[in-house]
Design an enzyme around this catalytic site. Structure first.
Site, mmCIF file in Angstrom:
data_model
loop_
_atom_site.group_PDB
_atom_site.id
_atom_site.type_symbol
_atom_site.label_atom_id
_atom_site.label_comp_id
_atom_site.label_asym_id
_atom_site.label_seq_id
_atom_site.Cartn_x
_atom_site.Cartn_y
_atom_site.Cartn_z
ATOM 1 N N ARG A 65 15.416 -5.667 -55.079
ATOM 2 C CA ARG A 65 15.116 -4.579 -54.092
ATOM 3 C C ARG A 65 15.417 -3.044 -54.167
ATOM 4 O O ARG A 65 16.589 -2.846 -54.770
ATOM 5 C CB ARG A 65 16.374 -4.786 -52.784
ATOM 6 C CG ARG A 65 16.291 -3.956 -51.477
ATOM 7 C CD ARG A 65 15.154 -3.925 -50.690
ATOM 8 N NE ARG A 65 15.265 -5.640 -50.193
ATOM 9 C CZ ARG A 65 13.872 -5.630 -49.299
ATOM 10 N NH1 ARG A 65 12.885 -5.061 -49.092
ATOM 11 N NH2 ARG A 65 13.845 -7.137 -48.881
ATOM 12 N N ARG A 95 4.042 -8.634 -57.525
ATOM 13 C CA ARG A 95 6.169 -7.856 -57.550
ATOM 14 C C ARG A 95 6.977 -9.518 -57.628
ATOM 15 O O ARG A 95 7.582 -8.898 -57.781
ATOM 16 C CB ARG A 95 6.127 -7.181 -56.340
ATOM 17 C CG ARG A 95 6.171 -8.060 -55.010
ATOM 18 C CD ARG A 95 6.614 -6.735 -53.435
ATOM 19 N NE ARG A 95 6.897 -7.826 -52.550
ATOM 20 C CZ ARG A 95 7.547 -7.444 -51.389
ATOM 21 N NH1 ARG A 95 7.810 -6.144 -51.486
ATOM 22 N NH2 ARG A 95 8.033 -8.209 -50.451
ATOM 23 N N HIS A 122 5.771 1.069 -53.662
ATOM 24 C CA HIS A 122 6.722 0.996 -52.395
ATOM 25 C C HIS A 122 8.521 2.099 -52.381
ATOM 26 O O HIS A 122 9.016 1.358 -52.888
ATOM 27 C CB HIS A 122 7.469 -0.233 -52.246
ATOM 28 C CG HIS A 122 7.532 -0.690 -50.495
ATOM 29 N ND1 HIS A 122 8.712 -0.567 -50.386
ATOM 30 C CD2 HIS A 122 6.760 -1.169 -49.683
ATOM 31 C CE1 HIS A 122 9.005 -0.724 -49.121
ATOM 32 N NE2 HIS A 122 7.925 -0.752 -48.572
ATOM 33 N N ASP A 166 9.313 2.713 -39.136
ATOM 34 C CA ASP A 166 8.349 2.322 -39.938
ATOM 35 C C ASP A 166 6.820 2.597 -39.983
ATOM 36 O O ASP A 166 6.196 2.090 -38.787
ATOM 37 C CB ASP A 166 9.054 0.845 -39.604
ATOM 38 C CG ASP A 166 7.881 -0.203 -40.495
ATOM 39 O OD1 ASP A 166 7.666 -1.492 -40.814
ATOM 40 O OD2 ASP A 166 7.438 0.573 -41.741
ATOM 41 N N GLU A 190 6.336 5.754 -48.998
ATOM 42 C CA GLU A 190 4.920 5.489 -49.977
ATOM 43 C C GLU A 190 3.827 5.330 -50.197
ATOM 44 O O GLU A 190 3.022 6.156 -49.263
ATOM 45 C CB GLU A 190 4.763 3.158 -49.647
ATOM 46 C CG GLU A 190 6.271 2.891 -49.354
ATOM 47 C CD GLU A 190 6.727 1.649 -48.249
ATOM 48 O OE1 GLU A 190 7.638 2.106 -47.288
ATOM 49 O OE2 GLU A 190 5.386 1.452 -48.026
HETATM 50 O O1 TA6 Z 1 6.851 -0.746 -46.261
HETATM 51 C C1 TA6 Z 1 7.024 -1.076 -45.087
HETATM 52 C C2 TA6 Z 1 7.538 -2.325 -44.876
HETATM 53 O O2 TA6 Z 1 6.051 -3.007 -44.792
HETATM 54 C C3 TA6 Z 1 8.460 -2.148 -43.720
HETATM 55 O O3 TA6 Z 1 7.849 -3.230 -42.749
HETATM 56 C C4 TA6 Z 1 9.337 -3.893 -44.039
HETATM 57 O O4 TA6 Z 1 9.031 -4.800 -44.476
HETATM 58 C C5 TA6 Z 1 9.533 -3.364 -45.998
HETATM 59 O O5 TA6 Z 1 8.238 -3.007 -46.056
HETATM 60 C C6 TA6 Z 1 9.913 -4.166 -47.007
HETATM 61 O O6 TA6 Z 1 9.156 -4.902 -46.646
HETATM 62 P P1 TA6 Z 1 9.549 -6.578 -47.853
HETATM 63 O O7 TA6 Z 1 8.783 -7.230 -48.489
HETATM 64 O O8 TA6 Z 1 9.945 -5.807 -49.451
HETATM 65 O O9 TA6 Z 1 11.154 -6.871 -48.026
#
Ligand code: TA6
Length: 294
Positions: free
Chosen positions: A68, A93, A163, A207, A266
């Protein structure tokens, strides 16, 4: 372990954390940490500056899920999968990437190239032959070039994003500039897309997708008295995310107060900004980050 082939490359060291391989790069301009899990950059720290990136204190390093934070690579789709049971943000990933080369550039930056390729397992999920390369350039800037090679005799369609979790002092003091004029889709509200007229604030939670946004962006991190410049090529979308104090509670690998430490901005091609990669050709998404003090 990647070290066998690269142990003599200046400024590169290799180690493991739990089951995850880490490549540390050090040169006269900056240092960085890159993991082969997902080909993700976890840290980029220019000399005399703070880390550009945030990684959760509760991140999991056993390879069971992406770490994360840092810069996860979302490919060959961004967001929820079309098909039940497939991972959000694509599958690369969750893969172990191979270190292809480390090189020193004339400008003093260090280049690290990682690759991941289709195999029988990936083709069960996504029925195409591909080679995905991430070239990371660690220097005065941090540059990422994500190249999709379409190895099929037919066109393929992808969505994608780098991201990036930017370390900030407090999201309540963050403004994102440069998204004005794009098409804003608020994923937290069920509202119709609208033209983004103002700069973007990220508190209390955000978001949002910004389509038809091909230009430069800038994150003003007032609390750290710094600005982070985002230049990009072959990207028509940006996404801004911070879970805020409530949504964060749904993430086991983010501490409840850690929403105060990062903002995701992102860079990619998402939702309607689909990229068609012609048969036997390639497409490169590029982004470059620079930290400006003050
Ligand atoms: O990019 C934003 C997002 O799509 C949020 O909606 C949230 O889900 C975040 O990515 C993290 O996603 P993940 O799958 O890495 O937990």
């Amino acid at each position: 372990m990647v070290a066998e082939n690269f142990k003599n490359v200046l400024g590169a060291t290799f180690n493991k954390r739990d089951g995850v391989e880490l490549i540390k790069i050090e040169n006269k301009y900056s240092s960085a940490i890159i993991t082969t899990l997902g080909g993700s950059v976890l840290s980029y720290t220019p000399k005399h500056q703070q880390d550009l990136l945030w990684v959760s204190k509760s991140a999991v390093y056993d390879g069971s899920k992406p770490i994360r934070g840092g810069i996860p690579v979302c490919w060959p789709w961004f967001g929820k999968a079309d098909e039940q049971g497939l991972p959000a943000h694509g599958f690369v990933r969750n893969m172990i990437w191979q270190l292809e080369k480390i090189e020193q550039y004339d400008n003093g930056a260090t280049g690290v190239t990682l690759v991941c390729e289709s195999d029988s397992e990936t083709k069960k999920i996504w029925p195409y032959e591909f080679k995905l390369s991430l070239n990371v350039q660690v220097g005065i800037y941090l540059t990422l070039n994500l190249t999709t090679q379409n190895l099929n005799d037919q066109d393929i369609e992808i969505t994608e994003a780098l991201h990036t979790y930017f370390s900030v002092d407090d999201p309540r003091g963050v403004v994102v500039q440069g998204l004005e004029g794009s098409i804003h889709i608020d994923k937290l509200e069920d509202s119709a897309p609208e033209i983004q007229r103002e700069t973007v604030e990220v508190y209390p939670a955000k978001d949002s997708v910004y389509l038809d946004q091909a230009g430069k962006a800038l994150i003003e991190d007032k609390g750290n008295n710094r600005r982070m410049v985002i230049e990009k090529r072959n990207s028509r979308s940006s996404v801004v995310w911070n879970p805020g104090p409530e949504i964060v509670k749904g993430f086991t690998d983010i501490d409840d107060d850690a929403w105060l430490d990062f903002v995701c901005v992102e860079t990619g091609n998402v939702l309607d900004d689909v990229v068609t990669v012609a048969a036997n050709s390639e497409h490169t998404l590029s982004v470059q980050y620079l930290i400006l003090a003050g």
